[in-house]
Enzyme design. Structure first.
Site, mmCIF file in Angstrom:
data_model
loop_
_atom_site.group_PDB
_atom_site.id
_atom_site.type_symbol
_atom_site.label_atom_id
_atom_site.label_comp_id
_atom_site.label_asym_id
_atom_site.label_seq_id
_atom_site.Cartn_x
_atom_site.Cartn_y
_atom_site.Cartn_z
ATOM 1 N N LYS A 28 46.376 36.282 101.837
ATOM 2 C CA LYS A 28 45.762 37.578 102.085
ATOM 3 C C LYS A 28 44.267 37.458 101.796
ATOM 4 C CE LYS A 28 45.642 42.095 99.750
ATOM 5 N NZ LYS A 28 46.361 42.945 98.773
ATOM 6 N N GLU B 253 54.581 47.270 103.581
ATOM 7 C CA GLU B 253 54.379 46.978 102.156
ATOM 8 C C GLU B 253 54.133 48.291 101.420
ATOM 9 O OE1 GLU B 253 50.376 45.751 99.688
ATOM 10 O OE2 GLU B 253 50.726 44.818 101.645
#
Length: 213
Positions: free
Chosen positions: A128, A40
């Site tokens: 998350k 990411e």
């Protein structure tokens, strides 16, 4: 992409955030060379969209590549245009909805049960748990898995190798790791040290995968 399957298979998301775009790109490519499959690039880094676009060109169309710190619809659209496959958010936002409309799965930032339900209702593929180090650690994850036993949690924030082991043992589908893995590499730091840290984290997730068989 099938984000949930990728999280289950690889169990590690590397988070790259840097002040030096060239170094950030080298960091992405080095991590990929070492076998870190899910990477990411945080939009809070300098020229992050450029880094994503250059990484996409270098890695090819099939390598999973995410955009992090996606705060809303404009960020989601920009990430998609740059070549990201998935988005990661720090909180529940309408960026999740827009990302899904564009065909990008979302790893949505949550902390509380209310936020978890909101993210699920918006269609987030995974959750998350952020900032994990300030939420009670693995014990908090275990508590959440009581009412939400089947939801895929990815703790992020202050996750070093020891914490990664503990979170995975507590039922996390994967862990997201920034500075304990990347260090200063995305700011121009030592790439050899990055390679060593990447191997260490990959050893941790492989050990947990073997323990779970």
């Amino acid at each position: 992409m099938d984000l949930l399957s990728a999280l289950r298979a690889h169990r590690l998301v590397a988070i790259v955030r840097g002040a030096d775009p060239d170094a950030a790109l080298r960091t992405v490519l080095t991590l990929a060379e070492e076998g870190v499959a899910l990477i990411e690039v945080s939009l809070s880094g300098r020229n992050a969209l450029e880094v994503i676009a250059r990484a996409r060109a270098a890695l090819g169309p099939d390598a999973p590549l995410g955009a992090g710190t996606v705060l809303g619809p404009d960020d989601a659209r920009a990430a998609h245009a740059a070549g990201a496959d998935f988005i990661v958010t720090p909180a529940v936002s309408d960026g999740i909805t827009v990302a899904r409309e564009l065909g990008m799965p979302a790893l949505a930032g949550v902390m509380t049960p209310t936020e978890i339900l909101s993210a699920v209702r918006l269609g987030a593929e995974a959750l998350k748990l952020f900032p994990a180090g300030q939420t009670g650690g693995p014990a908090y994850l275990r508590a959440l898995r009581g009412p939400f036993p089947d939801l895929p949690f990815v703790p992020v924030g202050g996750v070093d190798a020891a914490a990664a082991r503990a979170y995975l043992a507590a039922g996390a589908v994967a862990v997201g790791v920034g500075s304990p893995l990347v260090g200063d590499a995305a700011d121009g730091g030592d790439p050899d040290a990055l390679r060593t840290r990447a191997r260490d984290f990959l050893t941790v997730v492989r050990e947990r995968a073997e323990a779970g068989r």
